[in-house]
Design a protein around this motif. Structure first.
Motif: not given
Ligand code: CDP
Length: 220
Positions: A20-21, A24-25, A28, A195, A200-201, A204, A208
């Motif tokens: 998932t991470l 997202l990375i 982004h 985690t 998740i946010e 993430f 970041r």
């Protein structure tokens, strides 16, 4: 101007949140994403489909040499049987060697002209891309990982219990960490990202911060 691909390595035990991470990375930053577990799962799926024993190293090495990602298009590689067989073939040096070049080429030359790549797996920061620009070792408690994976799998298999998933993950993690070739281990320079208690946010956002910090150092 340095045109080298920017590589993010995400390693860690099963169902820790790497996938998932990683997606997202990649979204982004506009990087390409490779779930390297899908290669081992793909090899395992081919063996199971052919009725071969996943413990047969010669057959597994052949399947790994002939493997390409399009072979698993539309195939279900996320089942518990495939996960267990993947971790068996992943302990075979000939299988790992056959899949190494593809992973390194993906990192150095991400598809679609992307300026970077995110790879998730077990040995990305240690063996596949030891020079990665950013490395994370993503962990979560065994209970939380089992729950997350159980929630994912139970739609397709309602009789599956959380306990069974817990045991599957424990067996796979033990095998992945104990194998002689490229065992799952945290690279010395990998950031530990736990985690267990993160959404998740939040995970993430934490990733970041680390990546942006490295970008700034690269540019500054
Ligand atoms: O998604 P999950 O965390 O359950 O596992 P996966 O990333 O799909 O990986 C499946 C199996 O492939 C793992 O249990 C490992 O045995 C193997 N694997 C590996 O050895 N090295 C990698 N870089 C990625 C996966």
């Amino acid at each position: 101007m340095d045109r080298k691909s920017f590589v993010v390595a995400l390693d860690g035990p099963a169902a820790s949140g790497k996938g998932t991470l990683g997606r997202l990375i990649a979204d982004h930053y506009g990087f390409a994403y490779l779930d390297t577990g899908s290669l081992y799962r793909g090899v395992a799926r081919r063996l199971l489909d052919a009725g071969a024993d996943p413990g047969d190293e010669a057959a597994a090495a052949r399947a790994a040499k002939e493997f390409s990602l399009d072979q698993i298009d539309g195939r279900d590689i996320r089942t518990r049987e495939v996960g267990a067989a993947a971790s068996k073939v992943a302990a075979m040096p000939s299988v790992r060697a056959a899949l190494l070049d593809f992973q390194r080429r993906f990192a150095a030359n991400p598809p679609g002209g992307a300026r970077g790549a995110v790879l998730d797996g077990r040995d990305i920061g240690t063996v596949v891309c030891p020079e990665a620009d950013v490395k994370f070792f993503v962990v979560a408690s065994p209970e939380v990982r089992a729950r997350r994976r159980w929630l994912e799998l139970r739609a397709a298999r309602p009789s599956l219990t959380e306990r069974e998933v817990f045991e599957d993950l424990a067996e796979r993690d033990a095998r992945d960490a104990a194998r002689a070739d490229a065992p799952m281990t945290r690279a010395e320079d990998a950031e530990l990202l736990d985690t267990t208690h993160l959404t998740i946010e939040a995970a993430f956002a934490a990733a970041r911060r680390v990546i942006d910090g490295v970008f700034q150092r690269c540019e500054g």
